[in-house]
Design a protein around this motif. Structure first.
Motif, PDB file in Angstrom:
ATOM      1  N   LEU A   1      -7.451   3.834   1.363  1.00  0.00           N
ATOM      2  CA  LEU A   1      -6.989   5.056   0.697  1.00  0.00           C
ATOM      3  C   LEU A   1      -5.715   5.629   1.293  1.00  0.00           C
ATOM      4  CD1 LEU A   1     -10.412   6.767   0.049  1.00  0.00           C
ATOM      5  CD2 LEU A   1      -8.957   5.554  -1.599  1.00  0.00           C
ATOM      6  N   ASP A   2      -5.608   5.662   2.607  1.00  0.00           N
ATOM      7  CA  ASP A   2      -4.414   6.243   3.219  1.00  0.00           C
ATOM      8  C   ASP A   2      -3.144   5.499   2.806  1.00  0.00           C
ATOM      9  OD1 ASP A   2      -3.088   8.171   4.927  1.00  0.00           O
ATOM     10  OD2 ASP A   2      -2.774   6.498   6.310  1.00  0.00           O
ATOM     11  N   PRO A   3      -3.068   4.168   2.962  1.00  0.00           N
ATOM     12  CA  PRO A   3      -1.831   3.496   2.542  1.00  0.00           C
ATOM     13  C   PRO A   3      -1.568   3.617   1.039  1.00  0.00           C
ATOM     14  CG  PRO A   3      -3.398   1.891   3.436  1.00  0.00           C
ATOM     15  CD  PRO A   3      -3.983   3.242   3.632  1.00  0.00           C
ATOM     16  N   LEU A   4      -2.620   3.618   0.230  1.00  0.00           N
ATOM     17  CA  LEU A   4      -2.423   3.778  -1.218  1.00  0.00           C
ATOM     18  C   LEU A   4      -1.875   5.169  -1.545  1.00  0.00           C
ATOM     19  CD1 LEU A   4      -5.458   2.070  -2.992  1.00  0.00           C
ATOM     20  CD2 LEU A   4      -3.040   1.479  -3.215  1.00  0.00           C
ATOM     21  N   CYS A   5      -2.421   6.200  -0.908  1.00  0.00           N
ATOM     22  CA  CYS A   5      -1.950   7.562  -1.179  1.00  0.00           C
ATOM     23  C   CYS A   5      -0.516   7.772  -0.701  1.00  0.00           C
ATOM     24  CB  CYS A   5      -2.888   8.584  -0.545  1.00  0.00           C
ATOM     25  SG  CYS A   5      -4.466   8.729  -1.412  1.00  0.00           S
ATOM     26  N   VAL A   6      -0.163   7.213   0.450  1.00  0.00           N
ATOM     27  CA  VAL A   6       1.218   7.306   0.936  1.00  0.00           C
ATOM     28  C   VAL A   6       2.160   6.636  -0.055  1.00  0.00           C
ATOM     29  CG1 VAL A   6       2.790   6.508   2.750  1.00  0.00           C
ATOM     30  CG2 VAL A   6       0.603   7.541   3.361  1.00  0.00           C
ATOM     31  N   ALA A   7       1.787   5.457  -0.524  1.00  0.00           N
ATOM     32  CA  ALA A   7       2.626   4.740  -1.488  1.00  0.00           C
ATOM     33  C   ALA A   7       2.717   5.505  -2.808  1.00  0.00           C
ATOM     34  CB  ALA A   7       2.072   3.330  -1.719  1.00  0.00           C
ATOM     35  N   TRP A   8       1.596   6.066  -3.277  1.00  0.00           N
ATOM     36  CA  TRP A   8       1.572   6.836  -4.524  1.00  0.00           C
ATOM     37  C   TRP A   8       2.529   8.022  -4.429  1.00  0.00           C
ATOM     38  CZ3 TRP A   8       0.287  11.799  -6.010  1.00  0.00           C
ATOM     39  CH2 TRP A   8       0.026  12.006  -7.365  1.00  0.00           C
ATOM     40  N   GLU A   9       2.471   8.736  -3.284  1.00  0.00           N
ATOM     41  CA  GLU A   9       3.340   9.900  -3.113  1.00  0.00           C
ATOM     42  C   GLU A   9       4.813   9.507  -3.077  1.00  0.00           C
ATOM     43  OE1 GLU A   9       1.832  11.989   0.301  1.00  0.00           O
ATOM     44  OE2 GLU A   9      -0.079  12.364  -0.692  1.00  0.00           O
ATOM     45  N   GLU A  10       5.139   8.420  -2.407  1.00  0.00           N
ATOM     46  CA  GLU A  10       6.535   7.993  -2.369  1.00  0.00           C
ATOM     47  C   GLU A  10       7.021   7.571  -3.754  1.00  0.00           C
ATOM     48  OE1 GLU A  10       9.615   4.826  -0.357  1.00  0.00           O
ATOM     49  OE2 GLU A  10       7.685   5.139   0.619  1.00  0.00           O
TER      50      GLU A  10
ATOM     51  N   ALA B   1     -15.763   8.333  -4.959  1.00  0.00           N
ATOM     52  CA  ALA B   1     -16.336   9.014  -3.792  1.00  0.00           C
ATOM     53  C   ALA B   1     -15.292   9.862  -3.069  1.00  0.00           C
ATOM     54  CB  ALA B   1     -16.945   7.995  -2.832  1.00  0.00           C
ATOM     55  N   SER B   2     -14.036   9.435  -3.127  1.00  0.00           N
ATOM     56  CA  SER B   2     -12.974  10.174  -2.436  1.00  0.00           C
ATOM     57  C   SER B   2     -12.316  11.224  -3.326  1.00  0.00           C
ATOM     58  CB  SER B   2     -11.908   9.194  -1.939  1.00  0.00           C
ATOM     59  OG  SER B   2     -11.309   8.535  -3.043  1.00  0.00           O
ATOM     60  N   GLY B   3     -12.741  11.312  -4.580  1.00  0.00           N
ATOM     61  CA  GLY B   3     -12.150  12.274  -5.501  1.00  0.00           C
ATOM     62  C   GLY B   3     -10.783  11.856  -6.015  1.00  0.00           C
ATOM     63  N   LEU B   4     -10.473  10.560  -5.931  1.00  0.00           N
ATOM     64  CA  LEU B   4      -9.151  10.062  -6.331  1.00  0.00           C
ATOM     65  C   LEU B   4      -9.186   9.210  -7.597  1.00  0.00           C
ATOM     66  CD1 LEU B   4      -7.798   9.130  -2.795  1.00  0.00           C
ATOM     67  CD2 LEU B   4      -7.109  11.068  -4.223  1.00  0.00           C
ATOM     68  N   LEU B   5     -10.261   9.296  -8.349  1.00  0.00           N
ATOM     69  CA  LEU B   5     -10.378   8.480  -9.556  1.00  0.00           C
ATOM     70  C   LEU B   5      -9.313   8.834 -10.595  1.00  0.00           C
ATOM     71  CD1 LEU B   5     -12.037   6.158 -10.603  1.00  0.00           C
ATOM     72  CD2 LEU B   5     -13.604   7.798 -11.621  1.00  0.00           C
ATOM     73  N   GLU B   6      -8.946  10.103 -10.686  1.00  0.00           N
ATOM     74  CA  GLU B   6      -7.886  10.483 -11.633  1.00  0.00           C
ATOM     75  C   GLU B   6      -6.522  10.003 -11.161  1.00  0.00           C
ATOM     76  OE1 GLU B   6      -7.793  14.407 -13.228  1.00  0.00           O
ATOM     77  OE2 GLU B   6      -9.981  14.548 -13.247  1.00  0.00           O
ATOM     78  N   ARG B   7      -6.300   9.983  -9.860  1.00  0.00           N
ATOM     79  CA  ARG B   7      -5.032   9.499  -9.321  1.00  0.00           C
ATOM     80  C   ARG B   7      -4.910   7.990  -9.501  1.00  0.00           C
ATOM     81  NH1 ARG B   7      -2.532  10.843  -3.414  1.00  0.00           N
ATOM     82  NH2 ARG B   7      -2.423  12.887  -4.406  1.00  0.00           N
ATOM     83  N   PHE B   8      -6.029   7.285  -9.370  1.00  0.00           N
ATOM     84  CA  PHE B   8      -6.038   5.824  -9.464  1.00  0.00           C
ATOM     85  C   PHE B   8      -6.993   5.354 -10.556  1.00  0.00           C
ATOM     86  CE2 PHE B   8      -5.181   6.636  -4.853  1.00  0.00           C
ATOM     87  CZ  PHE B   8      -3.864   6.208  -4.849  1.00  0.00           C
ATOM     88  N   PRO B   9      -6.655   5.604 -11.834  1.00  0.00           N
ATOM     89  CA  PRO B   9      -7.521   5.114 -12.907  1.00  0.00           C
ATOM     90  C   PRO B   9      -7.496   3.587 -12.944  1.00  0.00           C
ATOM     91  CG  PRO B   9      -5.471   5.932 -13.822  1.00  0.00           C
ATOM     92  CD  PRO B   9      -5.449   6.263 -12.359  1.00  0.00           C
ATOM     93  N   ARG B  10      -8.501   3.016 -13.564  1.00  0.00           N
ATOM     94  CA  ARG B  10      -8.634   1.554 -13.607  1.00  0.00           C
ATOM     95  C   ARG B  10      -7.789   0.967 -14.728  1.00  0.00           C
ATOM     96  NH1 ARG B  10     -12.417  -2.002 -16.178  1.00  0.00           N
ATOM     97  NH2 ARG B  10     -13.452  -0.182 -17.044  1.00  0.00           N
ATOM     98  N   TYR B  11      -7.033  -0.067 -14.377  1.00  0.00           N
ATOM     99  CA  TYR B  11      -6.300  -0.876 -15.345  1.00  0.00           C
ATOM    100  C   TYR B  11      -6.860  -2.282 -15.276  1.00  0.00           C
ATOM    101  CZ  TYR B  11      -2.975   2.943 -15.667  1.00  0.00           C
ATOM    102  OH  TYR B  11      -2.400   4.170 -15.872  1.00  0.00           O
ATOM    103  N   ALA B  12      -7.037  -2.920 -16.430  1.00  0.00           N
ATOM    104  CA  ALA B  12      -7.659  -4.246 -16.479  1.00  0.00           C
ATOM    105  C   ALA B  12      -6.688  -5.372 -16.151  1.00  0.00           C
ATOM    106  CB  ALA B  12      -8.286  -4.471 -17.855  1.00  0.00           C
ATOM    107  N   SER B  13      -5.395  -5.134 -16.306  1.00  0.00           N
ATOM    108  CA  SER B  13      -4.400  -6.179 -16.034  1.00  0.00           C
ATOM    109  C   SER B  13      -3.082  -5.516 -15.643  1.00  0.00           C
ATOM    110  CB  SER B  13      -4.184  -7.051 -17.276  1.00  0.00           C
ATOM    111  OG  SER B  13      -3.517  -6.313 -18.287  1.00  0.00           O
TER     112      SER B  13
END
Length: 117
Positions: free
Chosen positions: A59-68, A91-103
Protein backbone atom coordinates in the motif's frame (compact mmCIF):
# COMPACT_ATOMS: atom_id res chain seq x y z
CA UNK A 1 8.48 -12.13 -8.39
CA UNK A 2 9.55 -10.55 -11.65
CA UNK A 3 8.12 -7.02 -11.89
CA UNK A 4 9.34 -4.91 -14.77
CA UNK A 5 8.38 -1.46 -16.05
CA UNK A 6 7.53 -0.94 -19.71
CA UNK A 7 7.08 2.41 -21.44
CA UNK A 8 4.58 3.25 -24.19
CA UNK A 9 4.41 6.96 -24.92
CA UNK A 10 3.14 8.60 -21.71
CA UNK A 11 1.87 5.28 -20.35
CA UNK A 12 4.06 3.18 -18.10
CA UNK A 13 3.12 -0.38 -17.13
CA UNK A 14 4.55 -2.13 -14.09
CA UNK A 15 4.04 -5.89 -14.10
CA UNK A 16 4.32 -8.00 -10.97
CA UNK A 17 3.91 -11.70 -10.35
CA UNK A 18 4.24 -14.15 -7.51
CA UNK A 19 3.94 -12.85 -3.97
CA UNK A 20 3.96 -9.20 -2.90
CA UNK A 21 4.87 -9.08 0.76
CA UNK A 22 7.46 -7.55 3.07
CA UNK A 23 10.27 -9.47 1.38
CA UNK A 24 9.36 -8.64 -2.23
CA UNK A 25 7.81 -5.17 -1.94
CA UNK A 26 11.19 -3.35 -2.03
CA UNK A 27 11.77 -4.59 -5.60
CA UNK A 28 8.20 -3.66 -6.52
CA UNK A 29 8.69 -0.18 -5.03
CA UNK A 30 11.91 0.27 -7.07
CA UNK A 31 10.01 -0.65 -10.23
CA UNK A 32 7.29 1.85 -9.39
CA UNK A 33 9.98 4.49 -8.83
CA UNK A 34 11.65 3.64 -12.15
CA UNK A 35 8.31 3.91 -13.96
CA UNK A 36 7.87 7.43 -12.61
CA UNK A 37 11.27 8.61 -13.84
CA UNK A 38 11.19 11.71 -16.00
CA UNK A 39 8.93 14.73 -16.20
CA UNK A 40 5.56 15.60 -17.65
CA UNK A 41 2.21 13.88 -17.38
CA UNK A 42 2.33 10.43 -15.89
CA UNK A 43 -0.01 7.50 -16.51
CA UNK A 44 0.83 4.25 -14.72
CA UNK A 45 -0.90 0.89 -14.94
CA UNK A 46 0.10 -1.59 -12.25
CA UNK A 47 -0.67 -5.08 -13.57
CA UNK A 48 -1.15 -7.55 -10.72
CA UNK A 49 -2.68 -10.35 -12.79
CA UNK A 50 0.27 -12.62 -12.04
CA UNK A 51 0.28 -11.88 -8.30
CA UNK A 52 -0.73 -14.92 -6.23
CA UNK A 53 -0.56 -13.24 -2.82
CA UNK A 54 -0.52 -9.62 -1.66
CA UNK A 55 -0.43 -8.09 1.80
CA UNK A 56 -0.69 -4.54 3.07
CA UNK A 57 3.02 -3.82 2.59
CA UNK A 58 2.23 -2.91 -1.02
CA UNK A 59 0.00 0.00 0.00
CA UNK A 60 2.69 2.54 0.85
CA UNK A 61 4.54 2.36 -2.50
CA UNK A 62 1.23 2.30 -4.40
CA UNK A 63 -0.08 5.36 -2.55
CA UNK A 64 3.17 7.28 -3.07
CA UNK A 65 3.04 6.48 -6.79
CA UNK A 66 -0.69 7.38 -6.98
CA UNK A 67 -0.02 10.77 -5.36
CA UNK A 68 2.87 11.56 -7.68
CA UNK A 69 0.81 10.63 -10.73
CA UNK A 70 -1.96 12.96 -9.58
CA UNK A 71 0.53 15.77 -8.94
CA UNK A 72 1.81 15.31 -12.50
CA UNK A 73 -1.76 15.53 -13.92
CA UNK A 74 -1.99 11.82 -14.62
CA UNK A 75 -3.28 8.72 -12.89
CA UNK A 76 -2.35 5.28 -11.54
CA UNK A 77 -4.69 2.32 -12.12
CA UNK A 78 -4.43 -1.25 -10.87
CA UNK A 79 -5.27 -4.38 -12.88
CA UNK A 80 -6.25 -7.43 -10.83
CA UNK A 81 -8.81 -10.22 -10.91
CA UNK A 82 -8.04 -12.31 -7.83
CA UNK A 83 -9.80 -11.50 -4.55
CA UNK A 84 -6.58 -10.84 -2.57
CA UNK A 85 -5.80 -7.34 -3.86
CA UNK A 86 -9.42 -6.25 -3.53
CA UNK A 87 -9.51 -7.47 0.08
CA UNK A 88 -6.33 -5.51 0.88
CA UNK A 89 -7.73 -2.36 -0.75
CA UNK A 90 -11.11 -2.78 0.97
CA UNK A 91 -9.59 -3.42 4.42
CA UNK A 92 -7.41 -0.31 4.09
CA UNK A 93 -10.27 1.89 2.86
CA UNK A 94 -8.55 2.39 -0.51
CA UNK A 95 -10.98 0.52 -2.76
CA UNK A 96 -12.22 3.76 -4.32
CA UNK A 97 -8.66 4.93 -4.96
CA UNK A 98 -7.72 1.59 -6.52
CA UNK A 99 -10.80 0.18 -8.29
CA UNK A 100 -10.39 -3.14 -10.09
CA UNK A 101 -9.61 -3.22 -13.80
CA UNK A 102 -9.73 -6.55 -15.63
CA UNK A 103 -7.02 -5.72 -18.19
CA UNK A 104 -4.48 -3.07 -19.06
CA UNK A 105 -6.68 -2.00 -21.97
CA UNK A 106 -9.64 -1.51 -19.62
CA UNK A 107 -7.40 0.49 -17.28
CA UNK A 108 -6.21 2.67 -20.17
CA UNK A 109 -9.84 3.29 -21.21
CA UNK A 110 -10.93 3.76 -17.56
CA UNK A 111 -13.47 0.93 -17.63
CA UNK A 112 -13.50 -0.59 -14.12
CA UNK A 113 -14.30 -4.31 -13.99
CA UNK A 114 -17.68 -3.76 -12.37
CA UNK A 115 -18.73 -1.75 -15.46
CA UNK A 116 -16.83 -3.69 -18.14
CA UNK A 117 -18.97 -5.09 -20.92
Amino acid sequence: MAPRPDLFDELRVVLADGELDLTTVPAFARDLDAARHGTGRLFVIVDLLGVTFMDGSVLDPLCVAWEECRERLGWLRVVHVRPGPELVFRASGLLERFPRYASALDAWKDVPARRAT
